[in-house]
Design an enzyme around this catalytic site. Structure first.
Site, mmCIF file in Angstrom:
data_model
loop_
_atom_site.group_PDB
_atom_site.id
_atom_site.type_symbol
_atom_site.label_atom_id
_atom_site.label_comp_id
_atom_site.label_asym_id
_atom_site.label_seq_id
_atom_site.Cartn_x
_atom_site.Cartn_y
_atom_site.Cartn_z
ATOM 1 C CE LYS A 1 -3.696 -2.541 2.187
ATOM 2 N NZ LYS A 1 -4.377 -2.960 3.411
ATOM 3 C CD GLN B 1 -3.188 -4.526 6.453
ATOM 4 O OE1 GLN B 1 -3.103 -3.531 5.733
ATOM 5 N NE2 GLN B 1 -3.783 -5.633 6.045
ATOM 6 C CG ASP C 1 -9.484 -0.350 4.645
ATOM 7 O OD1 ASP C 1 -9.112 -0.615 3.485
ATOM 8 O OD2 ASP C 1 -8.850 -0.671 5.670
#
Ligand code: NAP
Length: 274
Positions: A48, A92, A115
């Site tokens: 990422k 995460q 997200d």
């Protein structure tokens, strides 16, 4: 059969995002929070970070040891929410067992929730409002299908797996495109028979589940699953050799949904709501 080339399409999306970032007044700043030292999570975080650098998005990684308290993590998220320099926050997953994942996801500002997992963003999707962010994987899958001009309206779509990050939002996003959606999970009976009815199959399970020779002729098969088989080889949910001869389109693993998820996440991270 046409291969849905996520690697190629993701490059295109990343280029578009790069152009978009270049023309923005404010450079987006994505903060990724990593708790513990899970090696797979570290690989995802590095990917990422690399993708963000590629498209001109500033990125930082904040690392905590696995014994961090839930309270300390929530305080850090609150700090990031209030930091006007930070435009996107991603924690995460998975998190250690003593930390309530739902509390953490809910603590992130919906305006920085790249997200798209916050209940406000997921809820807006459910009731047909525009969320600030769509969850990256289902959004990436739609970007991939759109690139190949695959129609969804009036089609029978079967989604296998009902996670909050893939299956459920995928089903909502397909409904929004006027597909007729069937959701399957571990209690579903006669999965093979259901798959046979599908114009579009999207499988997000994490084990070899689509083995059925009888996918509908010219159907579209999207394999979200990614895991290592007993020989350590990366594989997906779909038995490619059995299924692909009957399909119109199929996504490979690796090189299908994985790179699209990253590109879609960068699309989200390029958005600035201040
Ligand atoms: P998850 O939370 O791991 O849940 C798996 C889902 O599969 C559950 O809904 C489960 O049903 C269902 N399932 C299990 N066995 C089944 C069976 N025999 N028949 C039908 N359904 C069954 O799901 P996830 O987080 O969405 O991950 C799924 C897979 O996608 C994993 O391999 C993951 O690594 C991969 N993934 C890939 C990407 C990417 O970018 N490529 C992104 C996200 C996830 P129940 O709800 O009844 O337990």
């Amino acid at each position: 059969m046409i291969l849905l080339d996520g690697k190629k399409v993701s490059e295109k999306i990343l280029n578009d995002v790069k152009g978009r970032v270049l023309h923005q007044v404010k450079i987006p700043h994505l903060v990724v929070v990593l708790v513990g030292d899970d090696s797979a999570s570290r690989v995802y975080v590095n990917n990422k970070k690399k993708a963000a650098e590629k498209v001109g998005i500033k990125s930082s990684v904040i690392e905590f040891s696995s014994d961090i308290s839930e309270d300390t993590l929530l305080k850090k998220i609150n700090e990031l929410n209030n930091d006007s320099e930070v435009t996107g926050i991603l924690v995460q997953l998975p998190l250690p067992n003593h930390i309530d994942k739902n509390k953490v996801v809910t603590a992130i500002s919906p305006l920085k929730d790249v997200d798209g997992f916050h209940p406000e963003n997921q809820g807006k999707l459910l009731i047909g409002m525009e969320p600030y962010f769509y969850p990256a994987t289902p959004q990436g899958i739609l970007m991939l299908l759109d690139e190949y001009s695959i129609p969804l309206e009036c089609k029978n779509a079967v989604v296998i797996g009902r996670s909050n990050i893939v299956g459920k939002p995928m089903a909502q996003m397909l409904l929004k495109r006027n597909a007729t959606v069937t959701m399957c999970h571990s209690y579903t009976q006669n999965l093979d028979e259901i798959i046979k009815t599908a114009d579009v199959v999207i499988s997000a399970v994490g084990k070899k589940i689509v083995r059925c020779k009888m996918v509908k002729k010219n159907s579209v098969v999207v394999d979200v699953g990614i895991y290592r088989d007993i020989n350590g080889k990366l594989t997906g949910d779909v038995d490619f050799d059995i299924v692909s001869p009957s399909c119109g389109f199929i996504s490979p693993v690796p090189g299908g949904v994985g790179p699209m998820t990253i590109a879609s996440l960068m699309y989200n991270a390029s958005k600035v709501y201040m």
